[in-house]
Motif scaffolding. Sequence first.
Motif, mmCIF file in Angstrom:
data_model
loop_
_atom_site.group_PDB
_atom_site.id
_atom_site.type_symbol
_atom_site.label_atom_id
_atom_site.label_comp_id
_atom_site.label_asym_id
_atom_site.label_seq_id
_atom_site.Cartn_x
_atom_site.Cartn_y
_atom_site.Cartn_z
ATOM 1 N N GLY A 133 0.818 -1.203 0.000
ATOM 2 C CA GLY A 133 0.000 0.000 0.000
ATOM 3 C C GLY A 133 0.852 1.254 0.000
ATOM 4 O O GLY A 133 1.966 1.256 -0.510
ATOM 5 N N LEU A 162 -5.975 -4.052 2.738
ATOM 6 C CA LEU A 162 -5.982 -2.839 1.925
ATOM 7 C C LEU A 162 -7.397 -2.508 1.452
ATOM 8 O O LEU A 162 -8.108 -3.366 0.940
ATOM 9 C CB LEU A 162 -5.055 -2.988 0.717
ATOM 10 C CG LEU A 162 -3.557 -2.883 0.990
ATOM 11 C CD1 LEU A 162 -2.792 -2.852 -0.331
ATOM 12 C CD2 LEU A 162 -3.237 -1.656 1.823
ATOM 13 N N GLY A 163 -7.783 -1.233 1.659
ATOM 14 C CA GLY A 163 -9.093 -0.771 1.208
ATOM 15 C C GLY A 163 -10.217 -1.078 2.172
ATOM 16 O O GLY A 163 -11.339 -0.605 2.007
ATOM 17 N N LYS A 164 -9.911 -1.865 3.218
ATOM 18 C CA LYS A 164 -10.980 -2.233 4.152
ATOM 19 C C LYS A 164 -11.254 -1.079 5.114
ATOM 20 O O LYS A 164 -10.379 -0.227 5.372
ATOM 21 C CB LYS A 164 -10.556 -3.470 4.965
ATOM 22 C CG LYS A 164 -10.317 -4.689 4.093
ATOM 23 C CD LYS A 164 -11.616 -5.380 3.768
ATOM 24 C CE LYS A 164 -11.508 -6.346 2.579
ATOM 25 N NZ LYS A 164 -10.282 -7.100 2.410
ATOM 26 N N ASN A 175 -6.600 -9.705 3.186
ATOM 27 C CA ASN A 175 -5.890 -8.510 2.736
ATOM 28 C C ASN A 175 -6.585 -7.273 3.299
ATOM 29 O O ASN A 175 -7.752 -7.011 2.992
ATOM 30 C CB ASN A 175 -5.884 -8.463 1.209
ATOM 31 C CG ASN A 175 -5.112 -7.244 0.686
ATOM 32 O OD1 ASN A 175 -4.601 -6.445 1.472
ATOM 33 N ND2 ASN A 175 -5.055 -7.122 -0.619
ATOM 34 N N ARG A 191 -10.155 4.131 6.446
ATOM 35 C CA ARG A 191 -9.892 3.173 5.377
ATOM 36 C C ARG A 191 -8.404 2.814 5.418
ATOM 37 O O ARG A 191 -7.538 3.694 5.541
ATOM 38 C CB ARG A 191 -10.244 3.792 4.020
ATOM 39 C CG ARG A 191 -10.163 2.815 2.843
ATOM 40 C CD ARG A 191 -10.863 3.416 1.624
ATOM 41 N NE ARG A 191 -10.402 4.788 1.382
ATOM 42 C CZ ARG A 191 -9.299 5.072 0.669
ATOM 43 N NH1 ARG A 191 -8.579 4.108 0.139
ATOM 44 N NH2 ARG A 191 -8.939 6.322 0.496
ATOM 45 N N VAL A 234 -7.823 8.005 6.793
ATOM 46 C CA VAL A 234 -7.109 6.837 6.263
ATOM 47 C C VAL A 234 -6.142 6.342 7.329
ATOM 48 O O VAL A 234 -5.740 7.103 8.210
ATOM 49 C CB VAL A 234 -6.335 7.177 4.973
ATOM 50 C CG1 VAL A 234 -7.303 7.463 3.844
ATOM 51 C CG2 VAL A 234 -5.389 8.332 5.212
ATOM 52 N N ILE A 256 -4.932 2.095 4.068
ATOM 53 C CA ILE A 256 -4.238 2.360 2.796
ATOM 54 C C ILE A 256 -2.848 1.727 2.746
ATOM 55 O O ILE A 256 -2.210 1.686 1.702
ATOM 56 C CB ILE A 256 -4.095 3.875 2.530
ATOM 57 C CG1 ILE A 256 -3.330 4.527 3.687
ATOM 58 C CG2 ILE A 256 -5.449 4.524 2.306
ATOM 59 C CD1 ILE A 256 -2.862 5.935 3.371
#
Lengths: 400, 243
Positions: A140, A172-174, A170, A184, A154, A186
């Motif tokens: 990320g 990322l983005g969760k 994973n 979120r 973030v 990143i």
Amino acid sequence: MFEHLRSALQSLTSNKTRAGLTMLGVIIGVLAVVLLVSVGDGARVYLDSTLSSIGTNLLFVTPGRRETRGGFSHPQSGSAKPLTMDDVHALERQTHLLTSVCPIVEGGGAVRYGGRTRDTMVAGVGESFGVLRSMTINIGTHISSEDVDARRRVAVLGRTVVRELFGNENPLGKAIRVANGRFRVIGVLEPKGSTFGADMDDLVLIPATSAEDLFGQEFLTSILTAVRSREDAAPAMEEIEQTLARRRHGERTFTVMSQDDLMNVFGSLTSAMTLALLAIASVSLIVGGIGIMNIMFVSVRERTREIGLRRALGATRGDVLLQFLVESLVLSSTGGLIGLAIGVVVIAGVNRYFPDVPLRLSAWIAAVAFGAAFVVGVVSGVVPARRAARLDPVEALRYE
Amino acid sequence: MSAAAAPSLAEELPLIDANGIERTFRMGDEDVRVLNGVSFSVQRGEYVALIGPSGSGKSTLMYQIGCLDTPTAGQLTLAGYDTATLDDAELAALRNQVIGFVFQTFNLLSRTSVVDNVALPLRYAGVGLKERRARAREALSRVSLSHREDYSPERLSGGERQRVAIARAIVTRPALLLCDEPTGNLDQRVGKEIFALFEELNSELGATLVIVTHDMTLAKRARRVIELVDGVIVNDATPAGRA
Ligand SMILES: Nc1ncnc2c1ncn2[C@@H]1O[C@H](COP(=O)(O)OP(=O)(O)O)[C@@H](O)[C@H]1O
Ligand SMILES: [Mg+2]
């Protein structure tokens, strides 16, 4: 001298059990010195390396005034005007020597994802935090200056937090919940391991501005900056002082510390500890010395006739004095060497099988320990040896 | 001891010259005078027996002559040196170079080999280890004990031990042998052998002998007998039938 050494060895090897028991005191004393002081010294080296591992040429700005030299004192509260994002911007604009300026807002809270929760450290940071603290991104991205300016929600997660909340998923983005806010994910940090027994991967990084929002405050915990080289540190600190003081009508309600200052503070603490341990260890060495003195007195008494005989054969008082002094020295230095050898083996063993224990044997410790054993030999040998030298030869020869 | 201080006439002067030697011990608040004005002189090469009842002061006199003790009064000249003028190191050198002691109780170091016992005085003479051993072996062969060099003294008989002690006494080739009851712990036959050895050293090496003894038959072998009673010399004579 060599002659005295020869006869001392001969006399000591003729009563090995006694010589061994006498040396035991010195062996234990030297071992105590070596081990305890190595603990202190190891702690110092460990602290040093830990402090340098958090980054290089860092400068720390904290609110409140405190003396940087001569140990810790509490910041003077009340008069403390907080550090703010405006201070950060001022430093960015009005200084020349700083490579970057990073706001820090420290806090903590429950971080949740799905059904899982973890209480962890939450740090609000600026975009240069990763560079300054040598925290690199594994996957990320890092928090950017746009994230900070736009007060974006973030987050960058430490490895432990990822493992606890996401398992193999994973991240990322969760979306996760930090305290009452939704963030979120990143990026994920490269693992750092632990220092001072604290897990350095158990943290969540968010933009400093978002952290202010989240914790409902308009001030920073500290400001982290850095200079290019060690030589820049002092002038850069002066720049910071002036910039911030100007914004406070000349009041210095903040403290600037360099990494060296920090090391000095810790350094004086660990040397105090090392000295205290040395003092404790010396007690056992003194006990060993008393043991030697005792045995030397016994030896002088037992060998009274021998002393008389040697005088009759041509020994001077000085010869007799040296004979017993060297004997005591041989006892103490042999004991010292054995103690040192055991110490080296023990420390090597600990270093090998328990690498986390900061135990470090340096040459100066070995020298101090052996030197101390030598001094103990002289001090505890001199009184019995003088008694032997002062014996009247005739009385010594008549002694039953 | 500086060589310059040695009188050039040393060879002609008496080896021992004692003049009015007194030795007083303080016992509680009482002074006990053990030697009460002893005067005599001994020439180089003489063979003297010192006799007298137990407690008459023979050992005390030997310690004065041997520079292990200091007379309370009187003058002692040894090999030309006025002993009162010498310091500790000079007296030690005199004991080392001029005098060989032989004691009743042998006084050997039990944890040291025979040869190293004999070599001991040479150590205080500053002689190197190799030469010490060589000269100690030579001295041992003089007393016919070469085959016992590496023994511990504890494995030797009384007569052998005393011969080791004699080898030790002669290893620095001293002019004077001071022997305090050297046969006191030995039976008569061995005592005779020891005396024969002394006489051999006297005639072959020219060693001056002063031997304390209780045994009158042995004392009569000497060319001169000095008798001490209560700290004074009562008799100083050459036994009848001897030159
Ligand atoms: N250090 C001393 N202190 C007190 N008295 C001593 C001392 N040495 C010897 N004497 C006394 O001097 C006397 C003579 O002793 P010593 O010379 O050993 O006699 P001898 O050898 O003739 O038997 C003895 O009565 C002894 O007790
Ligand atoms: Mg006697």
